[in-house]
Design a protein around this motif. Structure first.
Motif, PDB file in Angstrom:
ATOM      1  N   ASP A   1       0.853  -1.178   0.000  1.00 60.05           N
ATOM      2  CA  ASP A   1       0.000   0.000   0.000  1.00 60.05           C
ATOM      3  C   ASP A   1       0.891   1.230   0.000  1.00 60.05           C
ATOM      4  OD1 ASP A   1      -1.803   2.040   0.466  1.00 60.05           O
ATOM      5  OD2 ASP A   1      -2.127   1.533   2.568  1.00 60.05           O
ATOM      6  N   THR A   2       0.830   1.998  -1.100  1.00 58.01           N
ATOM      7  CA  THR A   2       1.654   3.207  -1.192  1.00 58.01           C
ATOM      8  C   THR A   2       1.117   4.314  -0.301  1.00 58.01           C
ATOM      9  OG1 THR A   2       0.337   4.176  -2.974  1.00 58.01           O
ATOM     10  CG2 THR A   2       2.147   2.703  -3.608  1.00 58.01           C
ATOM     11  N   GLY A   3      -0.094   4.133   0.227  1.00 53.63           N
ATOM     12  CA  GLY A   3      -0.788   5.215   0.911  1.00 53.63           C
ATOM     13  C   GLY A   3      -1.742   5.846  -0.079  1.00 53.63           C
ATOM     14  N   GLY A   4      -2.745   6.529   0.423  1.00 54.34           N
ATOM     15  CA  GLY A   4      -3.772   7.085  -0.449  1.00 54.34           C
ATOM     16  C   GLY A   4      -3.248   8.140  -1.396  1.00 54.34           C
ATOM     17  N   LYS A   5      -2.233   8.899  -0.978  1.00 59.51           N
ATOM     18  CA  LYS A   5      -1.687   9.970  -1.820  1.00 59.51           C
ATOM     19  C   LYS A   5      -0.382   9.502  -2.451  1.00 59.51           C
ATOM     20  CE  LYS A   5      -1.993  14.174  -3.424  1.00 59.51           C
ATOM     21  NZ  LYS A   5      -0.876  14.139  -4.344  1.00 59.51           N
TER      22      LYS A   5
END
Length: 639
Positions: free
Chosen positions: A539-543
């Motif tokens: 998960d790269t993160g939402g941004k």
């Protein structure tokens, strides 16, 4: 999320009306705030942290969507921002602006105080966006919420939506339950709103591993379908079927505590309740169109390109689309070695040492009960060490008031303690609770034996809330007990860049790169259903940015099993063209020697797909998930 919940036509009432129960008067409580979820285009909204970068960006987008933002709060400030008034306190904002709801856009370490200020001011609906609020702060807040009947909390960590729009279905209301361990609103709370809501024709429920909320929802749905001759169709998705056991899968609350159901158990419960379960968000549109058609509830004359039909209620326990936020790490829990856990117990004056091999071992723990939104004692008389939670029972207690000593007798009875050992139990319980609260633990699990009328701890499995240190720098002494050498070096490397990477055991050969923990879990599950084997969760993160995409590739490429990389990006705040450029950057700078399949949907998706398609590199661009997954599996198996 507030900017997505502007499609309704009814305002929210500021105060809850007292009900007439005749001669019997019921004391109002938190349950009476459920109606505050009914927001619409006339709902008066304020933002806390209004002038900050995060709030400003979201407020601009919310205003564009039509949200009725009437102003905001920034401590110590008066004036104007985005053409709206700015006030120094929520109490002052309540007097002057009379909001129905507040969106809290402040950092995790500031969020607890902001939530409490909103509760004290009696704002009807409080939506907390920040992720990784320390769990002990949240438990204290829930203890406060239970004592009042004016404010309803949604979140923490609570944005939402996007697949039904493509199928020509609009949304009546979208509620992001929150991705943290304890949510202020659960599925059943939301289902109660939509049972009799005229605008809602069907319901989409998105859940994942962690807690009992989906099981409780399934029980409610069973009862709903029995008492209603034409129930509204419901479709659901549960992420985490292939989650790594014992790991936090990106979201703060996306893990299974001892004794909680796994994803398959949740899916089975929902299916038995008559819910149509899908394995990827992309499939919701077709599923709901079919269900609405067969139920006779579908409206006529709508298409994805024309005027959108309302009627879809979406609620999710965790967001597919994250808010604009920067955090140093998405790690949530800190597990320490058993010998260090035993040391902590001895410092508390508790008799503790390694198991000698004799004596019946029983389990006693202090942890978090997600359904009760409170701490609890967990006790099991089971003597099988491989399954210490067999026959376990939970004893909930209020976070601020503590455990009632009188209830120790019930715990002792459940543990089947000898009479001579019962007097020693309160000391062990109190010692564990004291350590749990003072050191902000997530779960303190012990195995103990009886010794000459005393209780001796012979095993300890301790996990602490990592957010307490990362967001507030509390518990530095506990954080110092972390042993990096016990962890996977690739996972540690990714963590330093705010990326959650979990390497799966086995022969997986497809590297996955996804933005958003929920979507990442769904991607792994859907690949497995299609016959593929993911090598990792990432998960790269939402941004996600071009740089995080590049660093994600670097981590994945260290796994020699990987034969193809599958990039699955849903663009909200994340721009499709930026991600595409990040993929090209990584491909060139890292001298990629394996193919990459890229699926980009959402903001600027067409431009992103064009950049990939015209790159001339070994990249394969898709907008359809199933086609992209099939290509990734084909390439992985042919390498």
């Amino acid at each position: 999320m507030l900017r997505h919940t502007v499609l309704r036509g009814r305002p929210v009432g500021g105060a809850i009306r007292k009900r007439d129960f005749g001669s019997t008067k019921r004391r109002l409580g938190y349950e009476d705030t459920i109606e505050n979820l009914r927001i619409g285009k006339d709902t008066r909204v304020i933002f806390q942290g209004f002038t900050g970068r995060q709030a400003t960006a979201n407020a601009k987008e919310s205003l564009a969507w039509g949200t009725n933002i009437v102003g905001g709060v920034t401590p110590g400030k008066d004036g104007e921002h985005l053409g709206k008034p700015v006030l120094p306190t929520v109490r002052e904002a309540m007097k002057q602006l009379k909001p129905d709801a507040t969106g809290i856009y402040v950092a995790a370490h500031q969020a607890p105080a902001a939530i409490e200020e909103a509760i004290e001011a009696e704002v009807p609906l409080i939506v907390a966006v920040a992720e990784h609020i320390p769990i002990h702060d949240i438990m204290r807040i829930h203890s406060i919420l239970k004592t009042q009947s004016k404010s309803r909390l949604v979140g923490a960590n609570a944005p939402a939506v996007a697949s039904t729009t493509r199928a020509g279905l609009g949304q009546s209301l979208c509620i992001g339950m929150g991705g943290d361990v304890l949510a202020g609103t659960n599925f059943v709370d939301a289902l109660k709103i939509f049972e009799n809501d005229e605008d809602t024709k069907g319901i989409v429920l998105i859940g994942e591993i962690g807690g009992w909320a989906e099981i409780e929802a399934a029980d409610w749905i069973k009862d709903y379908r029995k008492r209603n001759s034409n129930p509204k169709p419901i479709s659901a998705l549960i992420g985490g079927v292939n989650a790594a056991p014992g790991r936090v899968m990106g979201h703060a609350g996306a893990f299974t505590l001892p004794g909680e159901p796994d994803a398959l158990m949740k899916i089975k419960a929902l299916e038995q309740a008559g819910v149509t379960v899908v394995n990827h968000p992309e499939k919701f549109g077709d599923a709901m169109k079919t269900l609405l058609g067969s139920s006779g509830r579908a409206s006529s004359g709508s298409s994805a390109t024309g005027s959108q039909r309302r009627g879809m209620h979406t609620m999710r326990s965790r967001p597919t689309r994250e808010v604009l936020t920067k955090i140093s790490s998405q790690k949530r829990s800190l597990h320490i070695r058993e010998n260090l856990a035993l040391d902590l117990l001895r410092e508390k004056g508790i008799n503790a040492s390694e198991y000698s091999g004799t004596g019946r071992r029983r389990m006693l723990a202090v942890g978090v009960d997600r359904s009760g939104r409170s701490p609890c004692i967990i006790a099991s008389p089971a003597s099988i060490p491989e399954n210490p939670h067999k026959e376990s029972k939970r004893f909930l207690f209020d976070y601020r008031r503590g455990f009632d000593p009188i209830r120790a007798a019930a715990v002792a009875e459940h543990l089947h303690l000898a009479e001579s050992a019962k007097e020693s139990l309160p000391k062990l319980i109190n010692g564990l609770i004291d350590l749990f609260k003072k050191k902000e633990a997530l779960i303190l699990e012990t195995l103990f034996v009886e010794r000459l009328g005393d209780l001796k701890v012979v095993g300890a499995n301790f996990t602490f809330d990592d957010a307490a240190f990362r967001s507030t720098k509390r518990q530095a002494d506990i954080h110092a007990l972390r042993r990096i050498e016990d962890e996977d070096p690739q996972e540690v490397e990714a963590e330093e860049d705010g990326i959650v990477y979990i390497k799966f055991a086995g022969d997986g050969n497809i590297g996955t790169l996804v933005n958003g923990a929920g979507l990442a879990m769904n991607t792994v599950d859907a690949l497995a259903d299609a016959g593929g084997k993911a090598a990792n969760f990432l998960d790269t993160g939402g941004k996600a940015t071009s740089e995080t995409v590049k660093k994600s590739f670097q981590v994945i490429l260290q796994d020699e099993r990987v034969k193809v990389i599958f990039v699955n990006i849903f663009g909200g705040l994340t721009l499709g063209d930026m991600i595409a450029n990040g993929v090209l950057l990584a491909f060139k700078e890292l001298e990629m020697r394996i193919p990459v399949v890229v699926r980009i949907r959402g903001t600027n998706e067409e431009e992103g797909q064009r950049i990939i398609a015209e790159s001339g590199l070994s990249l394969h661009a898709y907008d359809d998930f199933e086609a992209a997954a099939a290509k990734a599996i084909e390439l992985a198996n042919s390498s």
